[in-house]
Motif scaffolding. Sequence first.
Motif, PDB file in Angstrom:
ATOM      1  N   GLY A  49       0.779  -1.235   0.000  1.00  0.00           N
ATOM      2  CA  GLY A  49       0.000   0.000   0.000  1.00  0.00           C
ATOM      3  C   GLY A  49       0.809   1.282   0.000  1.00  0.00           C
ATOM      4  O   GLY A  49       0.236   2.369  -0.129  1.00  0.00           O
ATOM      5  N   TRP A  50       2.126   1.185   0.150  1.00  0.00           N
ATOM      6  CA  TRP A  50       2.962   2.380   0.030  1.00  0.00           C
ATOM      7  C   TRP A  50       2.972   2.832  -1.429  1.00  0.00           C
ATOM      8  O   TRP A  50       2.799   2.021  -2.340  1.00  0.00           O
ATOM      9  N   ASN A  51       3.194   4.112  -1.644  1.00  0.00           N
ATOM     10  CA  ASN A  51       3.429   4.544  -3.015  1.00  0.00           C
ATOM     11  C   ASN A  51       4.899   4.911  -3.175  1.00  0.00           C
ATOM     12  O   ASN A  51       5.647   5.033  -2.199  1.00  0.00           O
ATOM     13  N   ALA A  52       5.319   5.068  -4.427  1.00  0.00           N
ATOM     14  CA  ALA A  52       6.740   5.257  -4.719  1.00  0.00           C
ATOM     15  C   ALA A  52       7.289   6.525  -4.091  1.00  0.00           C
ATOM     16  O   ALA A  52       8.436   6.551  -3.628  1.00  0.00           O
ATOM     17  N   VAL A  53       6.494   7.587  -4.065  1.00  0.00           N
ATOM     18  CA  VAL A  53       6.968   8.858  -3.523  1.00  0.00           C
ATOM     19  C   VAL A  53       7.320   8.715  -2.041  1.00  0.00           C
ATOM     20  O   VAL A  53       8.366   9.190  -1.587  1.00  0.00           O
ATOM     21  N   GLY A  93      22.314  17.481  -5.450  1.00  0.00           N
ATOM     22  CA  GLY A  93      21.118  16.988  -4.782  1.00  0.00           C
ATOM     23  C   GLY A  93      19.878  17.101  -5.645  1.00  0.00           C
ATOM     24  O   GLY A  93      19.031  16.198  -5.664  1.00  0.00           O
ATOM     25  N   LEU A  94      19.757  18.208  -6.387  1.00  0.00           N
ATOM     26  CA  LEU A  94      18.571  18.419  -7.208  1.00  0.00           C
ATOM     27  C   LEU A  94      18.585  17.571  -8.473  1.00  0.00           C
ATOM     28  O   LEU A  94      17.552  17.018  -8.870  1.00  0.00           O
ATOM     29  N   LEU A  95      19.766  17.451  -9.115  1.00  0.00           N
ATOM     30  CA  LEU A  95      19.850  16.715 -10.378  1.00  0.00           C
ATOM     31  C   LEU A  95      20.076  15.218 -10.161  1.00  0.00           C
ATOM     32  O   LEU A  95      19.293  14.384 -10.627  1.00  0.00           O
ATOM     33  N   ALA A  96      21.182  14.880  -9.463  1.00  0.00           N
ATOM     34  CA  ALA A  96      21.594  13.485  -9.352  1.00  0.00           C
ATOM     35  C   ALA A  96      20.764  12.689  -8.359  1.00  0.00           C
ATOM     36  O   ALA A  96      20.700  11.461  -8.453  1.00  0.00           O
ATOM     37  N   VAL A  97      20.127  13.373  -7.402  1.00  0.00           N
ATOM     38  CA  VAL A  97      19.351  12.660  -6.375  1.00  0.00           C
ATOM     39  C   VAL A  97      17.858  12.859  -6.601  1.00  0.00           C
ATOM     40  O   VAL A  97      17.167  11.972  -7.094  1.00  0.00           O
ATOM     41  N   ALA A  98      17.346  14.034  -6.256  1.00  0.00           N
ATOM     42  CA  ALA A  98      15.907  14.267  -6.341  1.00  0.00           C
ATOM     43  C   ALA A  98      15.411  14.279  -7.782  1.00  0.00           C
ATOM     44  O   ALA A  98      14.367  13.693  -8.097  1.00  0.00           O
ATOM     45  N   GLY A  99      16.144  14.940  -8.672  1.00  0.00           N
ATOM     46  CA  GLY A  99      15.692  15.057 -10.054  1.00  0.00           C
ATOM     47  C   GLY A  99      15.563  13.714 -10.742  1.00  0.00           C
ATOM     48  O   GLY A  99      14.556  13.439 -11.401  1.00  0.00           O
ATOM     49  N   ALA A 100      16.585  12.869 -10.594  1.00  0.00           N
ATOM     50  CA  ALA A 100      16.549  11.561 -11.238  1.00  0.00           C
ATOM     51  C   ALA A 100      15.376  10.734 -10.724  1.00  0.00           C
ATOM     52  O   ALA A 100      14.660  10.086 -11.498  1.00  0.00           O
ATOM     53  N   GLN A 101      15.156  10.756  -9.400  1.00  0.00           N
ATOM     54  CA  GLN A 101      14.072   9.979  -8.816  1.00  0.00           C
ATOM     55  C   GLN A 101      12.710  10.510  -9.255  1.00  0.00           C
ATOM     56  O   GLN A 101      11.824   9.760  -9.672  1.00  0.00           O
ATOM     57  N   PHE A 102      12.521  11.830  -9.158  1.00  0.00           N
ATOM     58  CA  PHE A 102      11.236  12.427  -9.495  1.00  0.00           C
ATOM     59  C   PHE A 102      10.890  12.189 -10.964  1.00  0.00           C
ATOM     60  O   PHE A 102       9.753  11.811 -11.303  1.00  0.00           O
TER      61      PHE A 102
END
Length: 329
Positions: A49-53, A93-102
């Motif tokens: 029931g978890w979602n990916a986010v 953090g924005l590109l290699a971490v959060a950006g890639a995941q999002f």
Amino acid sequence: MPAVTDDVAAVQGASATSSTMGAGLLFAVGGALSFALSGPIARGLLDTGWNAVAVVLIRMGLAALVLLPFGLRALRADWQVLARTWRTITAYGLLAVAGAQFCYFSAVARMDVGPALLIEYTAPAAVVLWLWLRGGQRPGLVTIAGAMVAAVGLVFVLDLLSGGARVDPIGVLWSLGAMIGAAAFFIMSADTDNGLPPLSLAAGGLLVGALALALLAATGVLPVAYAGASATYAGHEFPWWAPLLALGVVTAATAYVLGIVATRILGSRLASFVALSEVVAAVIFAWVLLGQLPSRMQLLGGVLILAGVVLVKLGEPRPLGPELELDVA
């Protein structure tokens, strides 16, 4: 006598270079294995029931909390490094971490996982192209051949030849965004001139990425769903917090540090191709943990990926630099 001394020094230098490259390959494979665990472990939570986010947000948050003390200690109170590199950490953090995941999860929301993952894993080709255009490091024929062999292997591993894959134009654009984030990881991780220790870069990037994802979740851009049921792996049930802990410590904190160190030793191009082994490892982990047995075509794809990595290494024109001092204290 001087000639003999020179020969001995040359042999010792070659031995040190070989040893350093061996360590770099071990770090790269270790990082790929750690990253590869994230998919199967997260799938167990998603089935409850978890979602990916929610999974990604907690994964990055836990990893940041684990690495932050070590990252600060690695700076040795040299706060001027942070003053000089805060833009680098933020971009990482924005590109290699959060950006890639999002971008990846946005792509999966609109198209099949296979095509989305294949587009993201064209990142090694993007790294080669970037190094060619920006640094004049033109790839040789062997490197190009290795890239093509690895690409064919990825098609087999992702089982895209069976047909029925749904491709959405907007999803393709999101996948290309994920590819840019993955390429940014290898290119930015290879930068040894900024003075940031690997632990500090990993901790800072994960902290920025986690905060960015938290902001998107808090503003409603990314919906968040949690569950308290146990997750099942290889026929055994585990409380919900156990896979989350593994995701944060093993598949994020450990994986990012190993990946950064490996990239600084091997260079962004070779490290990005070795990271393709993550796809093969993910298939194996999915088989062991979730009972998803890989097909013969997928196994053949794994062999082709490894062959492509070997070809890329054989076509590497640049000699390995001086041995990297792995000072993380």
